[in-house]
Design a protein around this motif. Structure first.
Motif, mmCIF file in Angstrom:
data_model
loop_
_atom_site.group_PDB
_atom_site.id
_atom_site.type_symbol
_atom_site.label_atom_id
_atom_site.label_comp_id
_atom_site.label_asym_id
_atom_site.label_seq_id
_atom_site.Cartn_x
_atom_site.Cartn_y
_atom_site.Cartn_z
ATOM 1 N N SER A 184 0.798 -1.083 -0.035
ATOM 2 C CA SER A 184 0.051 -0.158 -0.005
ATOM 3 C C SER A 184 0.828 1.299 0.055
ATOM 4 O O SER A 184 1.714 1.296 0.651
ATOM 5 N N PRO A 185 0.640 2.157 -0.762
ATOM 6 C CA PRO A 185 1.693 3.525 -0.922
ATOM 7 C C PRO A 185 1.581 4.247 0.322
ATOM 8 O O PRO A 185 0.446 4.401 0.977
ATOM 9 N N VAL A 186 2.619 4.658 0.736
ATOM 10 C CA VAL A 186 2.766 5.603 1.880
ATOM 11 C C VAL A 186 2.229 6.973 1.428
ATOM 12 O O VAL A 186 2.872 7.469 0.544
ATOM 13 N N VAL A 187 1.429 7.505 2.114
ATOM 14 C CA VAL A 187 0.755 8.791 1.933
ATOM 15 C C VAL A 187 1.134 9.976 2.583
ATOM 16 O O VAL A 187 0.802 11.161 2.476
ATOM 17 N N THR B 41 9.425 15.306 19.524
ATOM 18 C CA THR B 41 9.934 14.124 20.036
ATOM 19 C C THR B 41 10.916 13.472 18.742
ATOM 20 O O THR B 41 10.172 13.466 17.678
ATOM 21 N N ASP B 42 11.839 12.666 19.108
ATOM 22 C CA ASP B 42 12.533 11.900 18.199
ATOM 23 C C ASP B 42 11.742 10.976 17.715
ATOM 24 O O ASP B 42 11.483 9.830 18.301
ATOM 25 N N GLY B 43 11.285 10.854 16.463
ATOM 26 C CA GLY B 43 10.362 9.853 15.971
ATOM 27 C C GLY B 43 9.624 10.094 14.531
ATOM 28 O O GLY B 43 10.001 11.116 14.166
ATOM 29 N N LEU B 44 9.357 9.238 13.733
ATOM 30 C CA LEU B 44 8.600 9.110 12.559
ATOM 31 C C LEU B 44 7.346 8.593 12.494
ATOM 32 O O LEU B 44 7.273 7.253 12.897
ATOM 33 N N ARG B 45 6.451 9.020 11.824
ATOM 34 C CA ARG B 45 5.361 8.350 11.612
ATOM 35 C C ARG B 45 4.595 8.269 10.184
ATOM 36 O O ARG B 45 4.549 9.027 9.726
ATOM 37 N N LEU B 46 4.615 7.128 9.874
ATOM 38 C CA LEU B 46 4.307 6.574 8.554
ATOM 39 C C LEU B 46 2.950 6.033 8.408
ATOM 40 O O LEU B 46 2.339 5.479 9.203
ATOM 41 N N LEU B 47 2.051 6.678 7.513
ATOM 42 C CA LEU B 47 0.541 6.012 7.142
ATOM 43 C C LEU B 47 0.605 5.807 5.648
ATOM 44 O O LEU B 47 0.739 6.593 4.799
ATOM 45 N N GLU C 223 -2.080 4.070 2.498
ATOM 46 C CA GLU C 223 -3.388 4.309 1.716
ATOM 47 C C GLU C 223 -4.416 3.469 2.485
ATOM 48 O O GLU C 223 -5.560 3.977 2.739
ATOM 49 N N ASP C 224 -3.927 2.356 2.677
ATOM 50 C CA ASP C 224 -5.046 1.386 3.361
ATOM 51 C C ASP C 224 -4.954 1.468 4.892
ATOM 52 O O ASP C 224 -5.742 0.574 5.598
ATOM 53 N N GLY C 225 -4.509 2.609 5.483
ATOM 54 C CA GLY C 225 -4.488 2.779 6.689
ATOM 55 C C GLY C 225 -3.516 2.085 7.685
ATOM 56 O O GLY C 225 -3.554 2.365 9.003
ATOM 57 N N THR C 226 -2.749 1.506 7.241
ATOM 58 C CA THR C 226 -1.518 0.989 7.967
ATOM 59 C C THR C 226 -0.866 2.054 8.637
ATOM 60 O O THR C 226 -0.365 3.047 7.916
ATOM 61 N N ARG C 227 -0.201 1.829 9.715
ATOM 62 C CA ARG C 227 0.506 2.767 10.303
ATOM 63 C C ARG C 227 1.712 2.328 10.850
ATOM 64 O O ARG C 227 1.808 1.176 11.425
ATOM 65 N N VAL C 228 2.956 3.115 10.925
ATOM 66 C CA VAL C 228 3.876 2.598 11.498
ATOM 67 C C VAL C 228 4.588 3.929 12.214
ATOM 68 O O VAL C 228 4.818 5.008 11.594
ATOM 69 N N VAL C 229 5.052 3.711 13.349
ATOM 70 C CA VAL C 229 5.740 4.705 14.041
ATOM 71 C C VAL C 229 7.072 4.192 14.582
ATOM 72 O O VAL C 229 7.385 2.956 15.302
ATOM 73 N N VAL C 230 8.220 4.962 14.367
ATOM 74 C CA VAL C 230 9.626 4.663 14.489
ATOM 75 C C VAL C 230 10.309 5.588 15.304
ATOM 76 O O VAL C 230 10.184 6.888 15.247
ATOM 77 N N ARG C 231 10.898 4.989 16.394
ATOM 78 C CA ARG C 231 11.382 5.928 17.407
ATOM 79 C C ARG C 231 12.539 5.254 18.365
ATOM 80 O O ARG C 231 12.080 3.920 18.614
ATOM 81 N N PRO C 232 13.467 6.019 18.908
ATOM 82 C CA PRO C 232 14.465 5.264 19.691
ATOM 83 C C PRO C 232 13.614 5.225 20.884
ATOM 84 O O PRO C 232 12.844 5.864 21.529
#
Length: 600
Positions: A511-514, A532-538, A540-549
């Motif tokens: 699913s494309p990251v939007v 805060t140190d982190g990245l949030r990716l969403l 198109e299909d609603g999948t979410r990823v949060v990357v953080r130390p």
């Protein structure tokens, strides 16, 4: 013949700092151990391996002071400034009471309530804190005995204390201890009253700790503080007991375990006081024991930690397992799930389908239950909250009940200070079900509401798994997981975060990251989070990823979530959706691992 290592002299500056610390150490045992290490690091042994090890150990113990932050202090026990010991605690208490005096004014008498668990030296550290606060002119209130962290958090507001100190390392290994600080009373008067510290309080306290020249310079007394009676415990139990709904079912067989911590007595009193009488505690883990002898790590999330409880539940035909971590601020639950049953299970409990519920599952169950309780009381003004790494299911539950929802940074120091909070949780087994009682996670009140919910649905011929299925049908099946990368070199953590920022995945499970949001540069707005140190990716299909130390370990953590609608007319549409979600989550995991450079 002397080796090269034997001819290299021991760093004289380090040796001088060790001797100065020994001279200032109030604990004869840690002073003696440091003196022994100093001898080994010098020329007192012909064993080169021991000499090198002693030098490395001293270098680590004196590599700066144990850092005081929003989580207070936490570290391994031992002598030296980079360990948990009486010298570090006395300096910390002196810095805290100086901060309170500076905020309240010279004529004020700060009130500090002090609690402790049953870990090694917890009671000693608590008494040292009381001695420092009292000598500085403050009012020190020492809890009557070792007790769970939620009782201390309750006492901060109940006793109108300006600060609270809890000596605990929660679910850390046996060799660790810690020192948590809460602010309230006249120091914090808004929604954060009675909550753990946040910036800038942590830095201001840390600056005053750093200004303490020596332990010898800190005044201490041998007596004069107040040791509280059991009435503070009774007040906590009464407040938690008020959450019970009279006249509701209580036919539920429960197995509990405090994992060798301090929650066993009180969770039994909470449940029995609410009418649950069919209670069995895991006998091997019932009594407080700082060695935690039956578990590798005293954390319910760790593999094997609740195996004894699952086996006992299977043997006794229990309906529910409740496990608290050692200071009882977290609550884990396990149930029998028919979908998890397997004829090939490694043990009878898992073969029968016993599994621990994920923190997000318990968060959804409790959040929905609190929302129903608010509706029954005719209240629509409460706020449900969870951390940015927890499932988004709670937001859908809140909207379904006409309630507001807030997302916060990780940690109850942020969740518990949400204005108007009615319920808050984070996926790491922390739940705040009664913010008016405890403005922190509380594994005992959470256990009560969970048991009450399980008994109610059992009376209907259903289980907590059925309630989760209902939520999945209504809001979509939310499945979460975690991926962690551990680093020996701390510098690699920053490099990894930079790599993901510069080249995030373009798709997640196809699913494309939007949306790619850098949490260090949040968008301005009324609900904006602190940076805060982190990245949030969403996607198109609603999948979410949060990357953080990680804030406590040398890791980069990735929190994954997929949402699959429950459709179809088959015999088990929720099971079908779960299998689809699991396959998608595994694919997301592979994509994120590749972005972190973890392939293979």
């Amino acid at each position: 013949m002397a080796t090269g290592a034997e001819t290299v002299p021991f760093d004289p500056d380090l040796a001088a700092r060790v001797r100065a610390w020994i001279d200032d150490d109030p604990d004869a045992q840690t002073a003696r151990h440091l003196a022994d290490l100093l001898d080994l690091a010098g020329e007192s042994t012909d064993d080169e391996t021991m000499r090198i090890a002693a030098r490395q150990e001293l270098a680590d113990r004196f590599a700066g002071f144990l850092e005081f932050g929003t989580a207070g202090l936490r570290g391994a026990l031992g002598g030296g400034p980079n360990r948990m010991n009486r010298a570090v605690v006395i300096r910390t208490a002196a810095g805290l009471v100086r901060y309170l005096g500076d905020v309240l004014g010279a004529d004020a008498r700060p009130r500090v309530v002090i609690g402790y668990d049953a870990r090694y030296l917890s009671d000693t550290f608590a008494r040292d804190t009381a001695a420092v606060v009292t000598a500085a002119g403050g009012e020190a209130l020492l809890m009557p005995r070792f007790l769970p962290t939620p009782v201390l958090a309750f006492a901060v507001r109940h006793l109108h204390a300006d600060a609270g100190v809890m000596v605990t390392a929660s679910h850390n290994p046996p060799q660790d201890n810690g020192y948590k600080v809460y602010l309230g009373g006249r120091v914090v008067t808004d929604a954060g009253q009675g909550v753990q510290i946040v910036p800038p309080h942590d830095a201001e306290i840390a600056a005053r700790i750093a200004a303490v020249p020596s332990v010898t310079s800190v005044p201490r007394v041998q007596s004069g503080w107040t040791t509280l009676g059991e009435d503070v415990v009774d007040a906590y139990l009464a407040a938690v007991g008020s959450l019970a709904t009279p006249g509701t079912p209580r036919d539920l067989r429960i197995v509990t375990t405090p994992l060798h911590g301090v929650g066993g007595e009180l969770v039994a009193r909470v449940l029995a006081g609410a009418g649950f009488t069919d209670l069995t505690v895991v006998p091997e883990q019932a009594q407080p024991d700082p060695a935690f002898p039956t578990v590798a790590f005293p954390n319910p999330e760790e593999p094997g930690a609740i195996d004894l409880a699952l086996a006992l539940a299977d043997a006794t035909g229990a309906d529910l397992v409740i496990a608290n971590d050692p200071d009882a601020d977290r609550c884990a639950a396990a149930v029998r799930d028919p979908r998890a049953a397997s004829a090939h299970g490694a043990d009878s409990a898992r073969a029968a389908g016993w599994r621990m519920l994920h923190g997000d599952e318990v968060g959804a169950l409790l959040g929905d239950d609190v929302a129903h309780r608010l509706a029954a009381a005719g209240t629509t003004s409460g706020v449900l909250a969870s951390s940015i790494v927890s499932s988004r299911l709670l937001a859908r539950i809140a909207a379904d009940h006409g309630l507001a929802y807030r997302s916060t940074l990780t940690g109850f120091k942020w969740i518990a200070r949400v204005d108007g909070l009615a319920f808050g949780y984070e996926e790491a087994l922390g739940y705040c079900v009664a913010p008016d009682v405890v403005r922190d996670k509380d594994g005992l009140s959470a256990a009560l509401l969970l048991a009450q919910l399980a008994a109610r649905v059992k009376a209907e011929g259903r289980t907590l798994v059925d309630v989760l299925d209902d939520l999945a049908v209504r809001h979509g099946l939310h499945l979460t997981d975690q991926l962690s990368a551990r680093f020996a070199d701390l510098a690699a953590i920053g490099a990894t975060m930079d790599r993901v920022r510069s080249a995030p995945p373009s798709t997640l499970a196809g699913s494309p990251v939007v949306s790619v949001e850098d949490l260090a540069r949040p968008e301005p707005g009324p609900d904006a989070l602190p940076p805060t140190d982190g990245l949030r990716l969403l996607a198109e299909d609603g999948t979410r990823v949060v990357v953080r130390p990680s804030g406590t370990e040398p890791k980069v953590k990735c929190y994954l979530e997929v949402i699959v609608p429950v459709t179809g007319e088959g015999p088990d549409p929720v099971g079908d959706a779960r299998r689809t979600a699991r396959a998608r989550l595994d694919a997301v995991r592979d994509d994120v691992a590749a972005a972190l450079g973890l392939e293979g």
